[in-house]
Design a protein around this motif. Structure first.
Motif, mmCIF file in Angstrom:
data_model
loop_
_atom_site.group_PDB
_atom_site.id
_atom_site.type_symbol
_atom_site.label_atom_id
_atom_site.label_comp_id
_atom_site.label_asym_id
_atom_site.label_seq_id
_atom_site.Cartn_x
_atom_site.Cartn_y
_atom_site.Cartn_z
ATOM 1 N N PHE A 22 19.205 -41.346 14.265
ATOM 2 C CA PHE A 22 18.001 -42.169 14.408
ATOM 3 C C PHE A 22 17.378 -41.993 15.789
ATOM 4 C CE2 PHE A 22 19.237 -44.159 10.530
ATOM 5 C CZ PHE A 22 18.075 -44.734 10.021
ATOM 6 N N ARG A 23 18.210 -41.973 16.830
ATOM 7 C CA ARG A 23 17.694 -41.815 18.183
ATOM 8 C C ARG A 23 16.968 -40.489 18.332
ATOM 9 N NH1 ARG A 23 17.925 -38.778 22.277
ATOM 10 N NH2 ARG A 23 19.466 -37.509 21.230
ATOM 11 N N ARG A 24 17.597 -39.432 17.851
ATOM 12 C CA ARG A 24 16.993 -38.104 17.969
ATOM 13 C C ARG A 24 15.680 -38.029 17.198
ATOM 14 N NH1 ARG A 24 20.771 -33.105 17.119
ATOM 15 N NH2 ARG A 24 21.629 -34.047 19.002
ATOM 16 N N ASP A 25 15.651 -38.589 15.999
ATOM 17 C CA ASP A 25 14.435 -38.566 15.195
ATOM 18 C C ASP A 25 13.319 -39.368 15.863
ATOM 19 O OD1 ASP A 25 12.988 -37.925 12.673
ATOM 20 O OD2 ASP A 25 13.006 -40.114 12.498
ATOM 21 N N LEU A 26 13.652 -40.563 16.359
ATOM 22 C CA LEU A 26 12.630 -41.376 17.035
ATOM 23 C C LEU A 26 12.110 -40.686 18.289
ATOM 24 C CD1 LEU A 26 14.110 -44.952 16.656
ATOM 25 C CD2 LEU A 26 12.012 -44.066 15.623
ATOM 26 N N ARG A 27 13.011 -40.074 19.050
ATOM 27 C CA ARG A 27 12.569 -39.365 20.255
ATOM 28 C C ARG A 27 11.630 -38.229 19.896
ATOM 29 N NH1 ARG A 27 12.964 -35.328 23.795
ATOM 30 N NH2 ARG A 27 13.327 -35.788 25.974
ATOM 31 N N ASN A 28 11.976 -37.477 18.877
ATOM 32 C CA ASN A 28 11.126 -36.369 18.456
ATOM 33 C C ASN A 28 9.767 -36.853 17.965
ATOM 34 O OD1 ASN A 28 13.199 -34.619 19.060
ATOM 35 N ND2 ASN A 28 13.831 -34.330 16.956
ATOM 36 N N ARG A 29 9.749 -37.952 17.260
ATOM 37 C CA ARG A 29 8.481 -38.485 16.748
ATOM 38 C C ARG A 29 7.609 -39.058 17.865
ATOM 39 N NH1 ARG A 29 8.802 -40.484 10.847
ATOM 40 N NH2 ARG A 29 10.658 -39.415 10.107
ATOM 41 N N LEU A 30 8.228 -39.764 18.814
ATOM 42 C CA LEU A 30 7.453 -40.414 19.874
ATOM 43 C C LEU A 30 6.978 -39.434 20.947
ATOM 44 C CD1 LEU A 30 9.513 -43.698 20.281
ATOM 45 C CD2 LEU A 30 7.297 -43.426 19.151
ATOM 46 N N GLU B 54 7.215 -35.964 20.583
ATOM 47 C CA GLU B 54 6.894 -34.675 19.966
ATOM 48 C C GLU B 54 7.595 -33.510 20.669
ATOM 49 O OE1 GLU B 54 2.663 -34.333 19.590
ATOM 50 O OE2 GLU B 54 2.544 -36.089 18.300
ATOM 51 N N LYS B 55 8.750 -33.818 21.248
ATOM 52 C CA LYS B 55 9.570 -32.801 21.926
ATOM 53 C C LYS B 55 11.010 -32.952 21.449
ATOM 54 C CE LYS B 55 6.843 -32.962 26.129
ATOM 55 N NZ LYS B 55 6.837 -33.302 27.552
ATOM 56 N N PRO B 56 11.734 -31.868 21.327
ATOM 57 C CA PRO B 56 13.162 -31.983 21.002
ATOM 58 C C PRO B 56 13.952 -32.423 22.230
ATOM 59 C CG PRO B 56 12.567 -29.698 21.303
ATOM 60 C CD PRO B 56 11.286 -30.498 21.419
ATOM 61 N N ASP B 57 15.214 -32.732 22.004
ATOM 62 C CA ASP B 57 16.072 -33.064 23.140
ATOM 63 C C ASP B 57 16.119 -31.859 24.075
ATOM 64 O OD1 ASP B 57 16.682 -35.606 22.421
ATOM 65 O OD2 ASP B 57 18.679 -35.157 21.646
ATOM 66 N N PRO B 58 16.273 -32.081 25.381
ATOM 67 C CA PRO B 58 16.276 -30.967 26.345
ATOM 68 C C PRO B 58 17.334 -29.910 26.086
ATOM 69 C CG PRO B 58 16.149 -33.077 27.485
ATOM 70 C CD PRO B 58 16.380 -33.374 26.039
#
Length: 91
Positions: free
Chosen positions: A75-83, A85-89
């Motif tokens: 969920f965290r990864r998906d929300l970060r990507n949506r908000l 628009e970048k993947p995790d570093p």
């Protein structure tokens, strides 16, 4: 229930640390299981010692905790990507 909410918040607050995100949160889940179900709860007499529990109960606690941590990370990864628009570093 309160303990689970506390650890969910702790996990989310520490997600910028690589060690907490290791294996999509599964390493942290293993640590939480060992720390709480193996040490703290028996010391506080809230559960029997791990060697006094049946294997299926220990296995259930481990799998449940791993699924809980992994779900939070997904969920965290998906929300970060949506908000952002970048993947995790690291990816």
């Amino acid at each position: 229930m309160t303990v689970h909410v506390f650890f969910s918040k702790f996990f989310l607050s520490r997600l910028n640390q690589q060690k907490v995100k290791l294996w999509q949160g599964l390493a942290f889940g293993i640590g939480v299981t060992i720390l709480f179900h193996g040490i703290i709860l028996p010391v506080l007499n809230l559960s029997p010692a791990p060697w006094n529990l049946p294997f299926d109960e220990l296995f259930s606690e481990l799998v449940g905790t791993l699924l809980w941590m992994w779900t939070i990370e997904i969920f965290r990864r998906d929300l970060r990507n949506r908000l952002t628009e970048k993947p995790d570093p690291e990816f």
